[in-house]
Write a protein that holds these residues in place. Structure first.
Motif, PDB file in Angstrom:
ATOM      1  N   MET A 220     -16.294  10.294  -1.258  1.00  0.00           N
ATOM      2  CA  MET A 220     -16.775   8.944  -1.589  1.00  0.00           C
ATOM      3  C   MET A 220     -15.699   8.076  -2.218  1.00  0.00           C
ATOM      4  O   MET A 220     -15.673   6.873  -2.006  1.00  0.00           O
ATOM      5  N   LEU A 221     -14.813   8.677  -3.018  1.00  0.00           N
ATOM      6  CA  LEU A 221     -13.777   7.902  -3.692  1.00  0.00           C
ATOM      7  C   LEU A 221     -12.635   7.593  -2.733  1.00  0.00           C
ATOM      8  O   LEU A 221     -12.356   8.367  -1.816  1.00  0.00           O
ATOM      9  N   GLU A 232     -11.221  15.547  -4.236  1.00  0.00           N
ATOM     10  CA  GLU A 232     -12.181  15.465  -3.119  1.00  0.00           C
ATOM     11  C   GLU A 232     -11.571  15.877  -1.784  1.00  0.00           C
ATOM     12  O   GLU A 232     -12.298  16.184  -0.850  1.00  0.00           O
ATOM     13  N   THR A 249     -17.864   1.730   1.971  1.00  0.00           N
ATOM     14  CA  THR A 249     -18.735   2.042   0.845  1.00  0.00           C
ATOM     15  C   THR A 249     -20.195   2.052   1.299  1.00  0.00           C
ATOM     16  O   THR A 249     -20.699   1.048   1.814  1.00  0.00           O
ATOM     17  N   VAL A 267     -19.844  17.257  -6.149  1.00  0.00           N
ATOM     18  CA  VAL A 267     -19.915  15.800  -6.070  1.00  0.00           C
ATOM     19  C   VAL A 267     -18.929  15.228  -7.083  1.00  0.00           C
ATOM     20  O   VAL A 267     -18.999  15.538  -8.272  1.00  0.00           O
ATOM     21  N   THR A 269     -17.565  11.820  -8.754  1.00  0.00           N
ATOM     22  CA  THR A 269     -17.986  10.431  -8.925  1.00  0.00           C
ATOM     23  C   THR A 269     -17.512   9.920 -10.279  1.00  0.00           C
ATOM     24  O   THR A 269     -16.767  10.607 -10.995  1.00  0.00           O
ATOM     25  N   VAL A 273     -21.922   5.653 -11.952  1.00  0.00           N
ATOM     26  CA  VAL A 273     -22.854   5.982 -10.867  1.00  0.00           C
ATOM     27  C   VAL A 273     -23.965   6.890 -11.374  1.00  0.00           C
ATOM     28  O   VAL A 273     -25.151   6.679 -11.107  1.00  0.00           O
ATOM     29  N   MET A 323     -17.365  14.132 -13.147  1.00  0.00           N
ATOM     30  CA  MET A 323     -17.385  12.718 -13.488  1.00  0.00           C
ATOM     31  C   MET A 323     -16.124  12.387 -14.267  1.00  0.00           C
ATOM     32  O   MET A 323     -15.949  12.858 -15.387  1.00  0.00           O
ATOM     33  N   SER A 445     -17.377   0.712 -10.960  1.00  0.00           N
ATOM     34  CA  SER A 445     -18.318   1.716 -10.461  1.00  0.00           C
ATOM     35  C   SER A 445     -17.795   2.474  -9.250  1.00  0.00           C
ATOM     36  O   SER A 445     -18.342   3.510  -8.889  1.00  0.00           O
ATOM     37  N   SER A 446     -16.744   1.970  -8.606  1.00  0.00           N
ATOM     38  CA  SER A 446     -16.159   2.660  -7.456  1.00  0.00           C
ATOM     39  C   SER A 446     -14.999   3.552  -7.844  1.00  0.00           C
ATOM     40  O   SER A 446     -14.354   4.143  -6.991  1.00  0.00           O
ATOM     41  N   GLY A 447     -14.728   3.636  -9.132  1.00  0.00           N
ATOM     42  CA  GLY A 447     -13.648   4.486  -9.587  1.00  0.00           C
ATOM     43  C   GLY A 447     -12.288   3.807  -9.591  1.00  0.00           C
ATOM     44  O   GLY A 447     -11.271   4.463  -9.793  1.00  0.00           O
TER      45      GLY A 447
END
Length: 539
Positions: A220-221, A232, A249, A267, A269, A273, A323, A445-447
């Motif tokens: 996701m990142l 990831e 996204t 996961v 994140t 999130v 996280m 929020s998207s890192g």
């Protein structure tokens, strides 16, 4: 310490026909495909006259072919330069040039916005999505790229076999990646990380959150972000985990469907999130059931049900929620502990590839960010009680900033410790407590790391702006501006000044750091004796 490329080599030998890199609901590639791609890339580099240590940039949205391209660069000894696809085109050109990259892998729509004249070292641009040559100024490079598959087929008429795969690992101290932490000013900071740093990360990860046969993960990142790239992608992929890419996204619905389909073991994140998930799903459910908490054992049963519901929403096989980038809110942290969610607490930065400290939820001290991955010290006469700068040392730490002697001079102590720029304390057991930030970085929020000073530099060139300060308010970027407005300006124009400033600035900013609102200040900002704005007064 085992080299991560040795691990990749062994994985390719043992998982030849298993999935390695996949686009969710799209193309997929096996480890055999990956090995073939790496060998074809080697042929291209040799025939194009591109030698080891040359820099090759990648600026594109996440996809399986992005990952294949990275391995082609990295395994064959060139230096990968991942650039965020959200960077402003001017920044992409500037950073490609600053890094001395000779090839740029990008996308057609992005390339259309770039200027080859601003990248004099660049010899070619290639579409990462379909491998088409987008542009070249070197015919030798274009010919080598066009003929790489043909040459491969001549040398390997029956295809590549696992026993022909062997990767060089005598390069632990060599530069592997230049990862830029910023891209909106004229002073880029390219973090230099070695093969040894990446090997150190993989070894640590194998000890703390190892993978199992058949595991999968959803990426996701952004892979131009060190958490996305190292945790990831590189770590799981070299250990045999199939990595699935979502591309753009995703919406919450698309994300949860992908989780159900892929069933990831881990996961990765950012806290924001998980805090949103807590606020929208967990907290309301617990509040409805709170009246039953006084019944013996009911609270334990309810927490067990909630935990199962969360894990099920993420596919049912998650063994670890990582996280990073910022601390969890204390109330969320406490709830996750009570429902026994398998989460980790950590602290890191690009310069640490990316981890400085780490701990599992069962063992961490509330309010801390875990224990050191390697060596950490607090620059304070009383580290337990008086906050000082957090400083780190180890194989994972950057060797410096590319072509930036000024940053290098201030980023390391005389005895070789890296200055994080963060303030903290550390107890006798080694638990680190972040007490504040010397830096003013904002994590969205998207890192993405957002540096207010960079946005303020853009704002300074906007109409009517004398000085500005950018702050984070509930996840929104707000620019506080002290203006210079002519007395004879009409009322209608005055009212439109905040929006004019906002839209003018946003034309020069990447999508992830656009300003949401501009507020005009009636008086100048309060300043220190050195005339720096007292940021802490304007949160």
């Amino acid at each position: 310490m085992k080299h991560y490329l040795k691990q990749l080599e062994e994985t390719i030998h043992g998982k030849w026909n298993q999935k390695a890199l996949c686009d969710y609901q799209g193309d997929s590639f096996t480890y055999a495909d990956l090995a073939t791609s790496i060998e074809q890339f080697r042929i291209f580099l040799n025939d194009a006259g591109i030698t080891k240590r040359n820099k090759i940039a990648i600026c594109a949205r996440n996809c399986a072919r992005w990952a294949m391209t990275f391995w082609g660069i990295n395994v064959n000894g060139c230096v990968a330069v991942p650039l965020l696809a959200e960077f402003h085109p001017n920044s992409v050109s500037a950073l490609t040039n600053h890094s001395d990259s000779v090839i740029l892998f990008t996308e057609e729509d992005m390339w259309a916005k770039l200027s080859p004249e601003r990248m004099p070292m660049l010899r070619a641009a290639i579409n990462v999505k379909d491998n088409r040559m987008l542009w070249h100024r070197d015919d030798k490079v274009a010919k080598a790229w066009k003929n790489r598959e043909k040459v491969f087929n001549v040398r390997h008429p029956h295809g590549l076999s696992p026993n022909q795969v062997s990767y060089s690992t005598n390069n632990m101290d060599k530069l592997a990646i230049i990862n830029y932490t910023s891209g909106t000013t004229g002073n880029p900071k390219g973090v230099m990380l070695t093969y040894g740093a990446l090997s150190d990360l993989d070894e640590f990860a194998n000890g703390e959150f190892p993978s199992n046969p058949g595991d999968t993960i959803v990426s996701m990142l952004p892979m131009a972000h060190m958490y996305g790239l190292a945790i990831e992608f590189i770590h799981p992929n070299v250990d045999g985990v199939a990595v699935y890419y979502l591309g753009k996204t995703p919406s919450p619905t698309t994300l949860l469907k992908a989780m159900q389909d892929v069933k990831p073991y881990m996961v990765v994140t950012v806290p924001l999130v998980m805090e949103k998930i807590f606020a929208k799903s967990i907290q309301p459910s617990l509040e409805k059931l709170q009246r039953y908490f006084s019944i013996p054992y009911a609270k334990k049963v309810i927490y067990k049900i909630v935990r199962k519901k969360i894990l099920s929403a993420f596919g049912g096989r998650v063994r670890c929620f990582i996280m990073g980038g910022a601390p969890l809110r204390p109330d969320v942290e406490q709830c996750f502990r009570e429902i026994r969610l398998p989460f980790t607490v950590g602290y890191g930065m690009t310069e640490a590839c990316p981890l400085i400290s780490w701990e599992w939820w069962e063992d961490f001290v509330p309010g801390s960010c875990g224990k050191p991955v390697h060596e950490v010290r607090i620059d304070s006469e009383d580290p337990k009680n008086v906050a000082g700068e957090i400083q780190a040392r180890g194989q994972n730490i950057t060797v410096g900033y590319y072509k930036n002697p000024e940053a290098n001079a201030v980023s390391f102590t005389d005895d070789g410790w890296f200055r994080t720029g963060d303030l903290g304390t550390m107890d006798e057991e080694g638990n680190i407590f972040i007490r504040g930030r010397i830096k003013s970085m904002i994590l969205n929020s998207s890192g993405q790391n957002i540096y207010p000073e960079e946005l303020e530099a853009v704002l300074s060139g906007c109409p009517y702006v004398v000085e500005s300060l950018v702050v984070d308010r509930n996840g929104k970027l707000v620019a506080l501006v002290y203006p210079d407005i002519p007395d004879d300006l009409d009322e209608e124009t005055r009212k439109g000044i905040p929006e004019l400033i906002r839209t003018t600035a946003n034309k020069s900013l990447p999508s992830y750091s656009k300003i949401n609102k501009v507020e005009l200040m009636e008086s100048p900002f309060e300043k220190t004796p050195k005339m720096s704005i007292k940021r802490f007064l304007y949160k």
